[in-house]
Design a protein around this motif. Structure first.
Motif, short mmCIF file in Angstrom:
data_model
loop_
_atom_site.label_atom_id
_atom_site.label_comp_id
_atom_site.label_asym_id
_atom_site.label_seq_id
_atom_site.Cartn_x
_atom_site.Cartn_y
_atom_site.Cartn_z
N GLU A 67 -0.43 1.46 1.23
CA GLU A 67 -1.32 0.59 0.75
C GLU A 67 -2.71 1.12 1.04
O GLU A 67 -3.62 0.76 0.46
CB GLU A 67 -1.03 -0.80 1.22
N SER A 68 -2.94 1.82 2.06
CA SER A 68 -4.02 2.57 2.30
C SER A 68 -4.65 3.46 1.20
O SER A 68 -5.93 3.95 1.54
CB SER A 68 -4.05 3.12 3.65
N GLY A 69 -3.91 3.80 0.26
CA GLY A 69 -4.08 4.74 -0.76
C GLY A 69 -3.65 6.13 -0.71
O GLY A 69 -4.08 7.06 -1.35
N ILE A 107 6.36 12.28 2.17
CA ILE A 107 7.01 11.16 1.72
C ILE A 107 6.02 10.48 0.90
O ILE A 107 4.84 10.12 1.25
CB ILE A 107 7.68 10.07 2.71
N GLN A 108 6.43 10.01 -0.54
CA GLN A 108 5.45 9.32 -1.34
C GLN A 108 6.33 8.21 -1.95
O GLN A 108 7.35 8.24 -1.89
CB GLN A 108 4.96 10.41 -2.44
N LEU A 109 5.44 7.25 -2.60
CA LEU A 109 6.27 6.07 -3.44
C LEU A 109 7.09 6.74 -4.44
O LEU A 109 6.49 7.88 -5.08
CB LEU A 109 5.05 5.04 -3.95
#
Length: 144
Positions: free
Chosen positions: A24-26, A67-69
């Motif tokens: 969420e922090s971008g 790791i990423q969305l």
């Protein structure tokens, strides 16, 4: 204590959501250690949950192993936006067809502004374009 956590009430679901909310922090990608720290989880728990989330498609690993969305979350979000887009589409079309007039600003440049009149109250929101009974409702002139 839920799920072997040292925090009472911390379920597997809350831990998984904490991992997802770490983005969420971008930040586009995080290492496993950064993710564990952001989610306030032990590294071993984070490793296990990340593996499951990667398998499902909610998370993905980039070429550096960070790791990423994942694509599946993006697709899920698109489905939620589709309903809003489908509901708003007739209103946007009406606005794009509404009469516009030109006026001159104080600086002498011509600007474009739309003019429309609005109805409010229950009679303004009848039919398929009603927004679930939320009032006041503004309808474009062509919908009246």
């Amino acid at each position: 204590m839920a799920g072997g956590s040292n925090e009472p009430g911390r379920t597997v679901t809350s831990k998984s959501l904490a991992i997802l909310f770490a983005f969420e922090s971008g930040r586009r990608s995080l290492s496993l250690s950064e993710l564990a720290e952001a989610a306030h989880l032990p590294l071993s728990t984070t490793h296990r949950l990340v593996a499951e989330l990667v398998e499902w498609g909610a998370l993905a690993r980039d070429p550096q192993g960070r790791i990423q969305l994942g694509l599946r979350l993006w697709e899920l979000g698109q489905n939620a936006g589709r309903a809003l887009r489908d509901t708003a589409h007739p209103f946007i079309q009406d606005l794009s067809r509404s009469p516009a007039r030109r006026r001159t600003s104080r600086s002498g440049r011509a600007t474009r502004s739309s003019t429309s009149t609005a109805s409010t109250g229950p009679s303004a929101c009848r039919g398929p374009r009603a927004w679930a009974g939320v009032f006041p409702c503004t309808r474009p002139p062509s919908a009246r």
